[in-house]
Design a protein around this motif. Structure first.
Motif, PDB file in Angstrom:
ATOM      1  N   VAL A  47       1.214  11.878   6.590  1.00 19.14           N
ATOM      2  CA  VAL A  47       0.345  10.704   6.683  1.00 19.14           C
ATOM      3  C   VAL A  47       1.100   9.541   7.312  1.00 19.14           C
ATOM      4  CG1 VAL A  47      -1.163   9.134   5.414  1.00 19.14           C
ATOM      5  CG2 VAL A  47      -0.830  11.478   4.597  1.00 19.14           C
ATOM      6  N   LEU A  48       0.503   8.927   8.324  1.00 18.30           N
ATOM      7  CA  LEU A  48       1.066   7.759   8.991  1.00 18.30           C
ATOM      8  C   LEU A  48       0.182   6.552   8.713  1.00 18.30           C
ATOM      9  CD1 LEU A  48       1.819   9.331  12.505  1.00 18.30           C
ATOM     10  CD2 LEU A  48       3.340   9.220  10.512  1.00 18.30           C
ATOM     11  N   HIS A  49       0.764   5.521   8.109  1.00 15.32           N
ATOM     12  CA  HIS A  49       0.057   4.265   7.874  1.00 15.32           C
ATOM     13  C   HIS A  49       0.476   3.228   8.909  1.00 15.32           C
ATOM     14  CE1 HIS A  49      -1.659   5.158   3.853  1.00 15.32           C
ATOM     15  NE2 HIS A  49      -0.572   5.882   3.674  1.00 15.32           N
ATOM     16  N   ALA A  50      -0.375   2.229   9.118  1.00 13.27           N
ATOM     17  CA  ALA A  50       0.007   1.071   9.927  1.00 13.27           C
ATOM     18  C   ALA A  50       0.951   0.216   9.095  1.00 13.27           C
ATOM     19  CB  ALA A  50      -1.226   0.269  10.325  1.00 13.27           C
TER      20      ALA A  50
ATOM     21  N   VAL B 114       0.857  -1.184   0.000  1.00 15.77           N
ATOM     22  CA  VAL B 114       0.000   0.000   0.000  1.00 15.77           C
ATOM     23  C   VAL B 114       0.891   1.232   0.000  1.00 15.77           C
ATOM     24  CG1 VAL B 114      -1.688   1.346   1.313  1.00 15.77           C
ATOM     25  CG2 VAL B 114      -1.916  -1.142   1.172  1.00 15.77           C
ATOM     26  N   ALA B 115       0.661   2.131  -0.938  1.00 13.52           N
ATOM     27  CA  ALA B 115       1.447   3.363  -1.029  1.00 13.52           C
ATOM     28  C   ALA B 115       2.944   3.064  -1.004  1.00 13.52           C
ATOM     29  CB  ALA B 115       1.063   4.335   0.088  1.00 13.52           C
ATOM     30  N   GLY B 116       3.326   2.012  -1.727  1.00  8.23           N
ATOM     31  CA  GLY B 116       4.728   1.704  -1.917  1.00  8.23           C
ATOM     32  C   GLY B 116       5.414   0.924  -0.824  1.00  8.23           C
ATOM     33  N   ALA B 117       4.696   0.500   0.199  1.00  7.97           N
ATOM     34  CA  ALA B 117       5.328  -0.222   1.308  1.00  7.97           C
ATOM     35  C   ALA B 117       4.401  -1.334   1.800  1.00  7.97           C
ATOM     36  CB  ALA B 117       5.659   0.737   2.450  1.00  7.97           C
ATOM     37  N   PRO B 118       4.973  -2.370   2.448  1.00  6.93           N
ATOM     38  CA  PRO B 118       4.146  -3.479   2.937  1.00  6.93           C
ATOM     39  C   PRO B 118       3.204  -3.043   4.056  1.00  6.93           C
ATOM     40  CG  PRO B 118       6.473  -4.096   2.852  1.00  6.93           C
ATOM     41  CD  PRO B 118       6.407  -2.616   2.650  1.00  6.93           C
ATOM     42  N   THR B 119       2.013  -3.620   4.035  1.00  6.18           N
ATOM     43  CA  THR B 119       1.027  -3.433   5.097  1.00  6.18           C
ATOM     44  C   THR B 119       0.443  -4.797   5.432  1.00  6.18           C
ATOM     45  OG1 THR B 119       0.447  -1.184   4.412  1.00  6.18           O
ATOM     46  CG2 THR B 119      -1.176  -2.370   5.702  1.00  6.18           C
ATOM     47  N   TYR B 120       0.371  -5.096   6.711  1.00  2.00           N
ATOM     48  CA  TYR B 120      -0.179  -6.388   7.129  1.00  2.00           C
ATOM     49  C   TYR B 120      -1.697  -6.391   7.055  1.00  2.00           C
ATOM     50  CZ  TYR B 120       4.370  -7.285   9.377  1.00  2.00           C
ATOM     51  OH  TYR B 120       5.701  -7.461   9.640  1.00  2.00           O
ATOM     52  N   LEU B 121      -2.244  -7.520   6.644  1.00  2.00           N
ATOM     53  CA  LEU B 121      -3.642  -7.819   6.895  1.00  2.00           C
ATOM     54  C   LEU B 121      -3.764  -8.787   8.063  1.00  2.00           C
ATOM     55  CD1 LEU B 121      -3.466  -6.905   3.812  1.00  2.00           C
ATOM     56  CD2 LEU B 121      -5.680  -8.013   3.579  1.00  2.00           C
ATOM     57  N   ARG B 122      -2.730  -9.623   8.200  1.00  2.00           N
ATOM     58  CA  ARG B 122      -2.630 -10.525   9.359  1.00  2.00           C
ATOM     59  C   ARG B 122      -1.146 -10.727   9.642  1.00  2.00           C
ATOM     60  NH1 ARG B 122      -5.616 -15.856   8.326  1.00  2.00           N
ATOM     61  NH2 ARG B 122      -3.705 -16.584   7.324  1.00  2.00           N
ATOM     62  N   ARG B 123      -0.751 -10.539  10.890  1.00  2.00           N
ATOM     63  CA  ARG B 123       0.660 -10.654  11.271  1.00  2.00           C
ATOM     64  C   ARG B 123       0.826 -11.878  12.154  1.00  2.00           C
ATOM     65  NH1 ARG B 123       3.852  -8.793  15.664  1.00  2.00           N
ATOM     66  NH2 ARG B 123       5.982  -8.148  15.102  1.00  2.00           N
ATOM     67  N   ALA B 124       1.618 -12.835  11.661  1.00  2.00           N
ATOM     68  CA  ALA B 124       1.792 -14.075  12.418  1.00  2.00           C
ATOM     69  C   ALA B 124       3.132 -14.704  12.033  1.00  2.00           C
ATOM     70  CB  ALA B 124       0.614 -15.017  12.165  1.00  2.00           C
ATOM     71  N   ARG B 125       3.098 -15.909  11.432  1.00  2.00           N
ATOM     72  CA  ARG B 125       4.337 -16.617  11.127  1.00  2.00           C
ATOM     73  C   ARG B 125       5.300 -15.763  10.289  1.00  2.00           C
ATOM     74  NH1 ARG B 125       6.057 -18.414   6.851  1.00  2.00           N
ATOM     75  NH2 ARG B 125       4.026 -18.332   5.794  1.00  2.00           N
TER      76      ARG B 125
END
Length: 749
Positions: A721-724, A377-388
């Motif tokens: 703008v700050l993204h997760a 998203v917007a050029g960088a990784p974004t988690y939908l689920r964070r686990a393994r």
């Protein structure tokens, strides 16, 4: 990524060096041993509760200290190096000493995909690891999922029950060997074994059967992703009507046959974490029911030795890096919303009605861990689920504070434990709707507290009294800090970016209890440490039927027609829904008194008006399918009203009711108008407060069109703008936001 901190200048004589960070289970001690031999220094290295301790003297000590951080093992994450002068001993040689116990202040690293060297041995007939589905070394393999406690030594792991054979013991004790002090080391002579041979598993899949396959963090349900009959049967048996399945492929050279990833997406897929990555799917390749109504598919690459062997067998190939036509569904083996199955006996009982073949192994999984899911998203990784692959990597905190245990939300629950200036967020636990998932939540709390050796000063939970996570927090026996849902979303994003001072948040979500007792979900909130204020948000819509409206978008469609004064159009949109007419009459006279400001429900309303979905099978289905229709988002002129901090999309809703554009045009207009309206709301709030940093949080930010649209629109207006980025924007990151607020809360009253 910033380079690791360098060690301070070496004093003369002998030094004691303490290395902190993710430095156990990554080959740090054998690396230090080899480096010492290379530099001619004497002394020892050992694992301790606070990391790795080294004592060294003589030789090229300056060079030893400089190379300690510059050449650290690939999985190591060094947070700090402290060097102190001590009295020389004049000893000779360099040893790996016995580990020291104590209160844990170090951490274990995440599980890592099979490294190239192990993969090569797996397919080398001359290697004793040839065809062995549990090959690993200090650079790869299981870590978190086999670790019971720290320090990270074999007796503390699931490998305690597998005594090393002479060959493995020789490798383990050889400083020149890649497996020197590799705790999970094993081979066919002494290690874990699969319950079924690879050939039998491959034959079952070729025959169109469904296989339950035990891996690193739990069981997968596996089937041929190109075969519609197999995928449809998996859906039927798992009672999963439409939620998309992820697929697994052999390697990055195979991706192009199924998907069209960007370079950033492909790089994520082939990283050592090996997550599921959302990428554009090529039409007509996969089974039609694999991800119905969507234009992207979640793809992960084979990350465990058993996966590599299986793909090779299915393609009758011997090169694990060559393009491989096989595509497998690889979905979590968790029937009926229960947690991921990890135990062989449990698998036989719970998965026997789903899988035709259940394949286990005798290496215990200490802590279950699902696959991570990410998108760019917007050029960088974004988690939908964070686990393994990512858990339990900590998130650094800007300040010290009390140790906090946060229990998360009811859906997509996680647990957060803070220790000093670090926050440890657990793997994805899931929705707390079943007794099994609640039990898993308790297991996660116990394991994380034990692993970190933390006794929390306070606990945090959601404001909603009916969440099971709230009940768990209240029963824990520590002071409880209750945190409003959307304030926690904003606080999570602010805290991961180390923001000190106020931040303006757009909390865009599906649900959450407001402090006024109503349902929120589209809020403009200013968060400053433990304090927060709601300054505006979306104009509320009726919520006909309460929670049923989230499962039946047609109800929100009627609420939208009521809000824009077009209830007379209800028969044209929902004439085939038996309950629509009586509900419309109730809305007309104001009998539906429950309302919500939720953006998630607004998405449902528009999806219903567009004819995309009247009833949804899983959370977010209508919104996901609406997003998939977007081609060129554009704002409708005059499509929203903004007054006194309230954003109303009633003008757009009237246009949709009157003009009835097709579904794709509706998706374009809605996304474009929503972005424009939210950007104006943020700008107006920023001007009123003087706060120009905007944190974007909440489950609706999983919508890439919305997230990237807001990123561009807010940046164009001069806002930061700050993204997760380190956690999901959805409820998977909520426990971290709860912990961030709770650390600064006053619990004396």
């Amino acid at each position: 990524m910033a380079p690791p901190p360098a060690a301070s200048a070496a004093p003369a004589g002998r030094v004691r060096v303490r290395v902190v960070g993710a430095v156990q289970g990554v080959g740090m001690r054998p690396f230090v041993h080899r480096l010492a031999a290379d530099c001619g220094v004497s002394g020892f290295v050992l694992n301790g509760a606070d990391g790795v301790t080294i004592e060294a003297e003589g030789g090229a000590l300056d060079g030893f200290l400089a190379r300690l951080t510059a050449e650290a093992p690939p999985l190591a994450r060094i947070d700090g190096v402290a060097v102190e002068a001590i009295a020389p001993t004049g000893g000779r040689g360099f040893a790996i000493a016995e580990s020291r116990a104590g209160r844990a202040a170090t951490r274990i690293v995440a599980d890592a995909a099979t490294c190239p060297a192990c993969r090569a041995e797996l397919f080398d007939p001359r290697s004793r690891f040839f065809g062995y589905p549990f090959v690993n070394c200090t650079h790869c393999g299981p870590r978190l999922t086999i670790t019971r406690r720290l320090p990270y030594d074999r007796p503390q792991t699931a490998m305690a029950g597998f005594p090393m054979c002479a060959a493995c013991a020789a490798d383990y004790g050889d400083p020149a060997n890649r497996r020197f002090h590799a705790e999970p080391i094993a081979c066919p002579a002494c290690g874990p074994r699969l319950s079924h041979p690879i050939g039998e598993i491959a034959a079952a899949l070729r025959a169109g059967r469904i296989v339950a396959l035990k891996g690193v963090g739990g069981f997968h349900l596996v089937a041929d992703a190109r075969a519609e009959a197999a995928v449809a049967e998996l859906r039927r048996r798992k009672a999963r009507d439409a939620k998309p399945f992820a697929v697994m492929m052999a390697n990055s050279a195979s991706l192009a046959a199924v998907a069209a990833p960007t370079e950033a997406e492909a790089a994520l897929a082939r990283s050592t974490a090996a997550p599921i990555v959302l990428m554009a799917v090529r039409p007509g390749v996969l089974a039609p029911s694999l991800s119905p109504g969507l234009t992207r598919v979640g793809v992960m690459l084979a990350y465990a030795p058993v996966h590599h062997l299986l793909f090779a067998a299915l393609a009758d190939a011997s090169d694990p890096d060559a393009p491989n036509p096989t595509v497998l569904v690889a979905t979590s083996a968790n029937p009926c919303g229960e947690p991921l199955v990890v135990d062989d006996a449990d698998a036989a009982r719970r998965l026997g009605g789903i899988a035709d073949l259940v394949v286990g192994h005798d290496r215990p999984i200490v802590i279950r861990c699902d696959d991570s899911v990410v998108q760019v998203v917007a050029g960088a990784p974004t988690y939908l689920r964070r686990a393994r692959g990512f858990v339990p990597d900590p998130i650094p905190l800007a300040t010290d504070g009390p140790d906090v245990l946060a229990f998360g939300a009811h859906l997509k629950a996680t647990v957060t434990v803070t220790r000093g200036r670090e926050a440890f967020v657990s793997q994805h636990v899931g929705d707390l709707d079943t007794a099994e998932t609640v039990r898993f939540h308790r297991e996660t709390v116990d394991h994380l507290l034990s692993l970190l050796d933390v006794a929390p000063d306070r606990v945090a939970c959601d404001l909603h009294p009916d969440y099971r996570s709230t009940a768990l927090a209240e029963a824990f026996g520590r002071p409880v800090v209750r945190v409003q849902h959307h304030a926690a979303h904003v606080a999570a994003v602010a805290a991961e970016h180390g923001v000190a001072g106020p931040v303006l948040g757009l909390a865009l979500d599906g649900h959450g209890l407001g402090d006024d007792g109503t349902a929120w979900g589209g809020e403009a909130i200013v968060v400053d440490g433990a304090r927060w204020r709601r300054l505006g948000g979306l104009a509320p819509l009726a919520l006909p039927g309460g929670d049923r409206a989230a499962r039946e978008p047609w109800r929100m469609g009627l609420a939208a027609l009521a809000a824009c004064g077009r209830l007379d159009r209800a028969p044209a949109f929902f004439g085939n829904v038996a309950l629509a007419a009586p509900l419309a009459r109730r809305l007309a006279v104001g009998a539906e008194r429950v309302s919500t400001s939720s953006l998630g429900r607004l998405f449902d309303a528009v999806a219903a008006l567009a004819g995309v979905r009247a009833v949804q099978d899983h959370e977010g289905q209508a919104a996901m399918e609406l997003e998939a229709l977007v081609r060129a988002p554009r704002a409708l002129a005059g499509g929203y009203d903004l007054a006194d901090g309230r954003l109303s999309c009633a003008p757009l809703l009237r246009h949709l009711a009157d003009a009835r554009p097709d579904a794709a045009e509706t998706a374009d207009l809605f996304h474009g108008t929503l972005v424009a309206g939210l950007a104006e709301l943020a700008v107006a709030t920023a001007r009123a407060t003087g706060v120009e940093r905007v944190a974007l949080g909440g489950g609706c930010l999983m919508n890439r069109v919305l997230a990237e649209g807001l990123d561009a629109a807010l940046a164009a207006r001069g806002l930061s703008v700050l993204h997760a980025r380190k956690l999901p924007p959805n409820d998977g990151g909520l426990s971290f936001g709860q912990a961030a607020i709770a650390r600064g809360a006053d619990i004396t009253n």
